[in-house]
Design an enzyme around this catalytic site. Structure first.
Site, PDB file in Angstrom:
ATOM      1  N   GLU A  42       0.855  -1.210   0.000  1.00 31.25           N
ATOM      2  CA  GLU A  42       0.000   0.000   0.000  1.00 31.25           C
ATOM      3  C   GLU A  42       0.880   1.246   0.000  1.00 31.25           C
ATOM      4  OE1 GLU A  42      -2.875   0.061   3.221  1.00 31.25           O
ATOM      5  OE2 GLU A  42      -2.882   2.250   3.210  1.00 31.25           O
ATOM      6  N   ARG A  83       0.332  10.471   1.063  1.00 30.82           N
ATOM      7  CA  ARG A  83       0.625  11.511   2.054  1.00 30.82           C
ATOM      8  C   ARG A  83       1.838  12.335   1.662  1.00 30.82           C
ATOM      9  NH1 ARG A  83       0.438   7.638   7.200  1.00 30.82           N
ATOM     10  NH2 ARG A  83      -1.455   6.537   6.605  1.00 30.82           N
ATOM     11  N   LYS A 110     -10.969  -2.284   6.575  1.00 31.91           N
ATOM     12  CA  LYS A 110      -9.799  -1.966   7.392  1.00 31.91           C
ATOM     13  C   LYS A 110     -10.314  -1.647   8.803  1.00 31.91           C
ATOM     14  CE  LYS A 110      -6.503   1.878   7.612  1.00 31.91           C
ATOM     15  NZ  LYS A 110      -5.424   2.548   6.889  1.00 31.91           N
TER      16      LYS A 110
HETATM   17  C1  3PG Z   1      -2.390   3.820   8.197  1.00 30.29           C
HETATM   18  O1  3PG Z   1      -2.269   4.668   7.339  1.00 30.29           O
HETATM   19  O2  3PG Z   1      -3.085   2.811   8.044  1.00 30.29           O
HETATM   20  C2  3PG Z   1      -1.694   4.012   9.509  1.00 30.29           C
HETATM   21  O3  3PG Z   1      -1.220   5.304   9.638  1.00 30.29           O
HETATM   22  C3  3PG Z   1      -0.594   3.052   9.720  1.00 30.29           C
HETATM   23  O4  3PG Z   1      -0.311   3.024  11.039  1.00 30.29           O
HETATM   24  P1  3PG Z   1       1.120   2.564  11.579  1.00 30.29           P
HETATM   25  O5  3PG Z   1       2.085   3.609  11.112  1.00 30.29           O
HETATM   26  O6  3PG Z   1       0.950   2.517  13.068  1.00 30.29           O
HETATM   27  O7  3PG Z   1       1.446   1.221  10.990  1.00 30.29           O
END
Ligand code: 3PG
Length: 214
Positions: free
Chosen positions: A43, A47, A131
Site C-alpha cells: 500500500e 501523504r 480496514k
Molecule cells: C495507516 O495509514 O493505516 C496508519 O497510519 C498506519 O499506522 P502505523 O504507522 O501505526 O502502521
C-alpha cells in the site's frame, strides 16, 4: 484484479506493508526489498506530493507486486489513484462516495471502520472486508473479536499500531484477513539505504504469521 485475488494472495502472507515515499526510485527499491522478503501486497499512502508517481513506478517496475493506494480520502483521489495504476484502494474512514468511486473503477476498496455503527454501514454497502483503524487505539484484537461475534461474515484488516510484537494477537483471529502497517518500512532503514533490514522485517513478519496460523 478483484478482492478475492488479493485476499487469496494475503492468505499466504497476511501482511500489507505501507510505503510513504518522496522518491520513486526509493519506493521501487523498498518494494523490491519487501518482495524479496515475501510480501507482495503493498500500500502506497497518499501523504506525499510524489505518492502517485511512486505508485506508478512501483506498478511498472515490480509486476510481482499488487500495489494499492492508501489514505484515499476523496473521490478525486480514487480517480487519481486509478489513473496512476492502483490495483486497490484503502481509506482511513468509511465514505460511501469513495466506495462508489472505487467500484466505478472496478477497484477493490478497504475502507476504515472503528465502531459497530461504521461496521454496520459498511456491511449495508455490501462490503465484506474492511480496514480496522486505528487498530491499537480502537480496541485491538478484543474489539475485532467482539465485532466478529456480531458481523460473522466480515473480514478485518487491522492497521494502525500493529508491530511485530502484537501481530500474532491479530492474526490469531480467523476474521483477520491481514494486518497493515508501517513497521516494515522504517524511515531509518530507508534513509540509511539499509534495504536488507526491510527484507529481514518482512521475513520476520511472515514467520510470525506462519507460526500463528499453522
Ligand atoms: C495507516 O495509514 O493505516 C496508519 O497510519 C498506519 O499506522 P502505523 O504507522 O501505526 O502502521
Amino acid at each position: 484484479m478483484n478482492i478475492e485475488d488479493i485476499n487469496t494472495r494475503l492468505e499466504k502472507a497476511p501482511i500489507i506493508p505501507l510505503i510513504q515515499a518522496d522518491d520513486p526510485a526509493i519506493a521501487v527499491r523498498t518494494t523490491e526489498a519487501l518482495i524479496a522478503g515475501g510480501l507482495t501486497v503493498i500500500e502506497v499512502v497518499l501523504r506525499t506530493e510524489a505518492a502517485l508517481h511512486c505508485l506508478t513506478e512501483i506498478a511498472k517496475a515490480c509486476p510481482k507486486a499488487i500495489v494499492g493506494a492508501g489514505t484515499v480520502l476523496s473521490e478525486k483521489l480514487v480517480n487519481d489513484s486509478a489513473r496512476a495504476g492502483a490495483q486497490f484502494i484503502v481509506s482511513p474512514g468509511l465514505d460511501k462516495d469513495v466506495v462508489a468511486a472505487a467500484r466505478h473503477h472496478g477497484l477493490p476498496i478497504y475502507p476504515g471502520v472503528a465502531t459497530a455503527s461504521e461496521v454496520q454501514l459498511a456491511w449495508n454497502l455490501g462490503l465484506r472486508t474492511v480496514k480496522f483503524f486505528p487498530a491499537g487505539l480502537a480496541g485491538g484484537p478484543k474489539m475485532i473479536q467482539t465485532l466478529s461475534s456480531v458481523f460473522k461474515d466480515l473480514h478485518f484488516m487491522p492497521t494502525g499500531g500493529v508491530t511485530a510484537e502484537n501481530l500474532g494477537g491479530y492474526l490469531d483471529l480467523p476474521s483477520v484477513i491481514a494486518c497493515g502497517g508501517s513497521w516494515l518500512t522504517p524511515k531509518s532503514a530507508i534513509l540509511s539505504g539499509n534495504f536488507e533490514e526491510i527484507t529481514r522485517l518482512a521475513k520476520a513478519a511472515i514467520a510470525i504469521a506462519k507460526k500463528t496460523r499453522k
